[in-house]
Write a protein that holds these residues in place. Structure first.
Motif, mmCIF file in Angstrom:
data_model
loop_
_atom_site.group_PDB
_atom_site.id
_atom_site.type_symbol
_atom_site.label_atom_id
_atom_site.label_comp_id
_atom_site.label_asym_id
_atom_site.label_seq_id
_atom_site.Cartn_x
_atom_site.Cartn_y
_atom_site.Cartn_z
ATOM 1 N N PHE A 196 1.805 -2.471 -1.103
ATOM 2 C CA PHE A 196 0.850 -4.263 -0.448
ATOM 3 C C PHE A 196 1.640 -4.073 0.877
ATOM 4 O O PHE A 196 3.286 -3.962 0.389
ATOM 5 N N THR A 231 -12.440 3.384 4.252
ATOM 6 C CA THR A 231 -12.623 4.822 3.372
ATOM 7 C C THR A 231 -12.239 5.590 3.657
ATOM 8 O O THR A 231 -12.488 6.135 5.351
ATOM 9 N N ARG A 245 -9.599 7.252 -2.098
ATOM 10 C CA ARG A 245 -8.533 5.496 -2.034
ATOM 11 C C ARG A 245 -9.076 4.894 -0.448
ATOM 12 O O ARG A 245 -10.200 5.315 0.341
ATOM 13 N N ILE A 248 3.911 5.646 0.843
ATOM 14 C CA ILE A 248 2.338 5.833 1.631
ATOM 15 C C ILE A 248 2.179 5.426 3.132
ATOM 16 O O ILE A 248 1.813 6.568 3.097
ATOM 17 N N ALA A 249 2.985 4.932 3.593
ATOM 18 C CA ALA A 249 2.277 4.675 4.809
ATOM 19 C C ALA A 249 2.893 5.113 5.814
ATOM 20 O O ALA A 249 2.760 5.916 7.537
ATOM 21 N N TYR A 304 4.476 0.919 0.065
ATOM 22 C CA TYR A 304 4.551 0.428 0.673
ATOM 23 C C TYR A 304 4.667 1.537 1.334
ATOM 24 O O TYR A 304 4.022 2.831 2.494
ATOM 25 N N GLU A 308 -2.048 0.059 -5.598
ATOM 26 C CA GLU A 308 -0.862 0.882 -5.603
ATOM 27 C C GLU A 308 0.380 0.250 -4.118
ATOM 28 O O GLU A 308 1.591 0.795 -4.781
ATOM 29 N N LYS A 332 -2.122 -6.610 4.084
ATOM 30 C CA LYS A 332 -2.791 -4.944 3.830
ATOM 31 C C LYS A 332 -2.377 -4.554 2.911
ATOM 32 O O LYS A 332 -1.029 -4.362 1.853
ATOM 33 N N TYR A 392 -3.012 -0.904 -0.064
ATOM 34 C CA TYR A 392 -3.134 0.395 -0.107
ATOM 35 C C TYR A 392 -4.301 0.652 -1.615
ATOM 36 O O TYR A 392 -3.405 -0.068 -2.445
ATOM 37 N N GLY A 393 -4.703 0.848 -1.926
ATOM 38 C CA GLY A 393 -4.911 1.262 -3.461
ATOM 39 C C GLY A 393 -6.498 2.373 -3.361
ATOM 40 O O GLY A 393 -6.944 3.318 -2.707
ATOM 41 N N ARG A 394 -6.804 2.357 -4.816
ATOM 42 C CA ARG A 394 -7.658 3.364 -5.293
ATOM 43 C C ARG A 394 -9.102 2.806 -6.490
ATOM 44 O O ARG A 394 -9.021 1.966 -6.853
ATOM 45 N N ALA A 414 -8.357 1.885 1.982
ATOM 46 C CA ALA A 414 -7.305 0.342 2.336
ATOM 47 C C ALA A 414 -7.650 -0.850 2.660
ATOM 48 O O ALA A 414 -9.088 -1.187 3.298
#
Length: 211
Positions: free
Chosen positions: A165, A61, A110, A8-9, A5, A163, A125, A127-129, A112
Motif C-alpha cells: 500500500f 480489476t 489481482r 509491484i508498481a 509497493y 500485499e 492506494k 494492491y492485493g488479491r 488495486a
C-alpha cells in the motif's frame, strides 16, 4: 509507502519514466528494499483506522481481454472492514447485475484499490488479491458483514489479502463534503437563522403595535 509497493508498481516501463523525469534514484531504492524483504506488508493501525472511516472506495480489476475495469463501491461508514493485519473485506451489495468485477476476479484475483478522504485530502492506494465468498457458500460470514439498518441485499463478501500500500500525495485533491460531514457546521447556522427569524417577527409585531 509500504516495503513491497515499489516492487509491484515500479515495472521496467515505470522505471524508464522515472529515469526520464529524474526520480529513479529515490524510487529504485524503495523497489530494491521491497524485493529483498520477505512476505507481504502488514497494515498498521493508521491504515486500519483510516479504512474503517470510509464510506466508499474505488476498485480496479483486470478482464480476460486485458482491459482494466474500475468500479465505485459504497455503503454506510464501516462497511469496509479490516479483518486482520493482512486482510480487508466488505459486503458486496446487489447493484445493476452486470457483475463485471466479480467476473474479472474469476480470471485474475489481482486488484488495486484507492480509498479517498476528500475532506482531509488523503488517499490510500492498495494492491492485493481478492477472494469472492458467496452467501450460499458461507452464510454466516455474509451475515457478519451485513450492515444493520442498511436496506441492501448482500450477495457476497469480497476478501482482499493486502500485499502492499501507499499513502499518495495530497496534491490536486479537491475537497468535497458529504451532507453528514457538513451537518456539524450547518446546524448552528440553522439555529441562528431560526432565532433571527423569531426576533424579526417580534420586532415587526412591536412596530405594528406602535402604529
Amino acid at each position: 509507502m509500504s516495503k513491497h509497493y515499489g516492487a509491484i508498481a515500479f515495472t521496467e516501463a515505470v522505471r524508464d519514466a522515472q529515469r526520464s523525469h529524474g526520480s529513479i534514484g529515490f524510487y529504485d531504492r524503495k523497489r530494491v528494499q521491497g524485493k529483498a524483504a520477505p512476505g507481504i506488508d502488514p497494515l498498521t493501525t493508521e491504515e486500519a483506522e483510516y479504512l474503517a472511516e470510509r464510506d466508499s472506495f474505488y476498485i480496479a480489476t483486470v478482464s480476460g481481454t486485458g482491459w482494466p475495469y474500475v468500479q465505485f463501491r459504497g455503503g454506510p461508514t464501516g462497511f469496509l472492514r479490516v479483518v486482520d493485519d493482512h486482510t480487508i473485506g466488505w459486503a458486496d451489495f446487489r447493484g445493476n447485475l452486470q457483475y463485471i468485477s466479480v467476473g474479472n476476479l474469476a480470471d485474475d484475483a489481482r486488484v488495486a484499490i484507492i480509498a479517498m478522504d476528500y475532506v482531509h485530502k488523503r488517499r490510500l492506494k492498495i494492491y492485493g488479491r481478492a477472494r469472492v465468498v458467496t452467501a450460499d457458500e458461507e452464510p454466516t460470514l455474509t451475515a457478519d458483514f451485513s450492515v444493520p439498518g442498511y436496506d441492501a441485499t448482500v450477495e457476497r463478501v469480497i476478501l482482499v489479502t493486502v500485499e502492499a500500500f501507499d499513502w499518495n500525495c495530497p496534491q490536486h485533491i479537491t475537497s468535497r463534503y458529504t451532507a453528514a460531514e457538513l451537518e456539524d457546521h450547518l446546524a448552528p447556522l440553522r439555529h441562528r437563522l431560526v432565532a433571527l427569524e423569531s426576533e424579526n417577527r417580534r420586532l415587526r409585531e412591536a412596530l405594528a403595535e406602535e402604529d
